[in-house]
Design a protein around this motif. Structure first.
Motif, mmCIF file in Angstrom:
data_model
loop_
_atom_site.group_PDB
_atom_site.id
_atom_site.type_symbol
_atom_site.label_atom_id
_atom_site.label_comp_id
_atom_site.label_asym_id
_atom_site.label_seq_id
_atom_site.Cartn_x
_atom_site.Cartn_y
_atom_site.Cartn_z
ATOM 1 N N UNK A 1 0.906 -1.153 0.000
ATOM 2 C CA UNK A 1 0.000 0.000 0.000
ATOM 3 C C UNK A 1 0.943 1.200 0.000
ATOM 4 N N UNK A 2 1.266 1.663 -1.190
ATOM 5 C CA UNK A 2 2.330 2.664 -1.329
ATOM 6 C C UNK A 2 2.008 3.933 -0.549
ATOM 7 N N UNK A 3 0.757 4.313 -0.552
ATOM 8 C CA UNK A 3 0.368 5.553 0.129
ATOM 9 C C UNK A 3 0.671 5.503 1.627
ATOM 10 N N UNK A 4 0.665 4.301 2.196
ATOM 11 C CA UNK A 4 0.939 4.166 3.636
ATOM 12 C C UNK A 4 2.329 3.600 3.923
ATOM 13 N N UNK A 5 3.082 3.334 2.886
ATOM 14 C CA UNK A 5 4.416 2.775 3.091
ATOM 15 C C UNK A 5 4.398 1.295 3.462
ATOM 16 N N UNK A 6 3.261 0.656 3.319
ATOM 17 C CA UNK A 6 3.162 -0.773 3.658
ATOM 18 C C UNK A 6 3.812 -1.617 2.566
ATOM 19 N N UNK A 7 4.704 -2.510 2.981
ATOM 20 C CA UNK A 7 5.332 -3.438 2.044
ATOM 21 C C UNK A 7 6.606 -2.916 1.395
ATOM 22 N N UNK A 8 7.002 -1.695 1.729
ATOM 23 C CA UNK A 8 8.195 -1.109 1.097
ATOM 24 C C UNK A 8 9.462 -1.854 1.546
ATOM 25 N N UNK A 9 9.521 -2.136 2.835
ATOM 26 C CA UNK A 9 10.648 -2.899 3.370
ATOM 27 C C UNK A 9 10.766 -4.258 2.656
ATOM 28 N N UNK A 10 9.627 -4.930 2.507
ATOM 29 C CA UNK A 10 9.598 -6.242 1.841
ATOM 30 C C UNK A 10 10.044 -6.116 0.382
ATOM 31 N N UNK A 11 9.618 -5.033 -0.246
ATOM 32 C CA UNK A 11 10.009 -4.826 -1.644
ATOM 33 C C UNK A 11 11.517 -4.629 -1.754
ATOM 34 N N UNK A 12 12.063 -3.818 -0.847
ATOM 35 C CA UNK A 12 13.511 -3.588 -0.854
ATOM 36 C C UNK A 12 14.255 -4.905 -0.632
ATOM 37 N N UNK A 13 13.694 -5.767 0.214
ATOM 38 C CA UNK A 13 14.323 -7.075 0.447
ATOM 39 C C UNK A 13 14.249 -7.949 -0.805
ATOM 40 N N UNK A 14 13.106 -7.907 -1.476
ATOM 41 C CA UNK A 14 12.948 -8.686 -2.706
ATOM 42 C C UNK A 14 13.955 -8.228 -3.766
ATOM 43 N N UNK A 15 14.172 -6.927 -3.835
ATOM 44 C CA UNK A 15 15.139 -6.372 -4.784
ATOM 45 C C UNK A 15 16.538 -6.891 -4.449
ATOM 46 N N UNK A 16 16.892 -6.807 -3.164
ATOM 47 C CA UNK A 16 18.214 -7.274 -2.721
ATOM 48 C C UNK A 16 18.368 -8.778 -2.979
ATOM 49 N N UNK A 17 17.294 -9.539 -2.781
ATOM 50 C CA UNK A 17 17.333 -10.988 -3.020
ATOM 51 C C UNK A 17 17.649 -11.293 -4.488
ATOM 52 N N UNK A 18 16.974 -10.577 -5.359
ATOM 53 C CA UNK A 18 17.200 -10.842 -6.785
ATOM 54 C C UNK A 18 18.621 -10.453 -7.182
ATOM 55 N N UNK A 19 19.097 -9.333 -6.663
ATOM 56 C CA UNK A 19 20.477 -8.910 -6.956
ATOM 57 C C UNK A 19 21.470 -9.961 -6.457
ATOM 58 N N UNK A 20 21.192 -10.494 -5.277
ATOM 59 C CA UNK A 20 22.082 -11.523 -4.716
ATOM 60 C C UNK A 20 22.030 -12.785 -5.579
ATOM 61 N N UNK A 21 20.838 -13.114 -6.042
ATOM 62 C CA UNK A 21 20.659 -14.294 -6.901
ATOM 63 C C UNK A 21 21.498 -14.161 -8.175
#
Ligand SMILES: Nc1nc2c(ncn2[C@@H]2O[C@H](COP(=O)(O)OP(=O)(O)OP(=O)(O)O)[C@@H](O)[C@H]2O)c(=O)[nH]1
Ligand SMILES: [Mg+2]
Length: 320
Positions: free
Chosen positions: A229-249
């Motif tokens: 829920x971008x307007x509330x900042x919900x899930x942003x942390x998880x998204x950043x982790x997903x990005x880092x995961x893919x980069x690590x992969x």
């Protein structure tokens, strides 16, 4: 290279925002010296991480980019944002919403935002975006985010620039997975279901999963699905982790260079096509393309000989 250009490059690489803005304009408008500028900047590039964010108009791309930018700023990373042909631009004729949301960045030189509302620009939108990203990279930005409306081939070309591509879907709005262009679905390294505060997020997730079960990617990565829920900042942390995961992969599987080589192969063909076409156009007087087209339509001329003739003209000029 002129002394002016040299001092501009020095200021740019030192992180000067004005020099950065000037350089992007120069390459975007193909101002005198633009290619020399890019040649000089290229050795300074290759350090920035590039995220591509795409999705339907109004999906919440800007809101999400804004939140991500804040997230990375907290980690002291500098951010450059390119909003490609936005339906609601960040600046200029900005809609109120975007302007308000982006306002607090203006005091933070660590976030640089640039709109490229230049469809049909010289050299094309994808090319202009690529060049702007090159300039941002050279200027030392740690992270570059490219926001683009997911509608066509231009967008697919644009995300080719990205190390990580995020496709944003939203529940409802007739925005079902089936109606999203297949090309856009295939480029997703990460799926975001934004506006998860609305009904139907689960259904979108099921649809993505069903689609994923049909095929395996050639890099064997299964794009994760992050609800936000971008307007509330919900899930942003998880998204950043997903990005880092893919980069690590990519790193662990030794795919970083491979992906880069593939991207450059495509981009080189595009650059060559541009350059060759420009030369061919220079062979033609104004209006002659139209004249030739009429002659061919009336069968007074055949197009095969004509093209050979023009190419010979390009070759002759190349020798002189
Ligand atoms: N309910 C809800 N609204 C949201 C959410 N994220 C964004 N919005 C709203 O959706 C509208 C569009 O958001 P933008 O961030 O401008 O969307 P965009 O995809 O950048 O839009 P364009 O650049 O015009 O294609 C705004 O009114 C936002 O406040 C969300 O998670 N939930
Ligand atoms: Mg936007």
């Amino acid at each position: 290279m002129t002394q002016d250009t040299q001092s501009q490059i020095a200021r740019l690489c030192a992180g000067d925002t004005r020099a950065l803005a000037q350089a992007i304009s120069a390459v975007e408008n193909r101002a005198a010296g633009w290619s020399d500028l890019l040649k000089a900047l290229f050795p300074h590039t290759g350090k920035a991480r590039v995220l591509g964010i795409t999705g339907a108009p109004g999906a919440g791309k800007s809101t999400l980019v804004d939140r991500l930018a804040k997230h990375y700023r907290k980690q002291n990373q500098t951010v450059g944002i390119i909003a490609v042909d936005p339906t609601s631009p960040y600046t200029g004729g900005a809609i109120l919403g975007d302007r308000i949301r982006m306002q607090d960045h203006h005091s933070d030189p660590g976030i640089y935002i640039r709109s490229m509302a230049t469809r049909g620009s010289l050299g094309g939108l994808a090319r202009a975006t690529a060049d702007a990203a090159t300039v941002l990279d050279a200027s030392g930005r740690d992270l570059i985010m490219i926001e683009t409306v997911g509608v066509g081939q231009d967008e697919i070309d644009i995300v080719r620039l990205a190390d990580v591509t995020i496709v944003i879907l939203v529940p409802g709005m007739g925005d079902d997975v089936q109606t999203i262009k297949a090309g856009i679905m295939e480029i997703a390294d990460i799926f975001v279901i934004n506006k998860s505060d609305r009904e139907g997020a689960e259904r979108v997730e099921r649809e993505i999963r069903a689609m994923q079960s049909l095929s395996t990617r050639h890099d064997r990565w299964t794009p994760p699905i992050v609800k936000t829920v971008a307007t509330d900042g919900v899930g942003i942390q998880e998204l950043a982790e997903a990005i880092a995961d893919y980069e690590a992969y990519l790193k662990n599987e030794n795919l970083v260079l491979k992906k880069n080589v593939e991207n450059w192969q495509e981009r080189l063909v595009e650059m060559l096509r541009d350059a060759m076409l420009e030369k061919a156009r220079a062979q033609l007087d104004r209006g002659s393309l139209e004249r030739y087209a009429s002659e061919i339509a009336e069968h007074k001329r055949d197009p095969y000989s004509l093209v050979e003739e023009i190419v010979r003209g390009v070759e002759r000029n190349g020798d002189s």
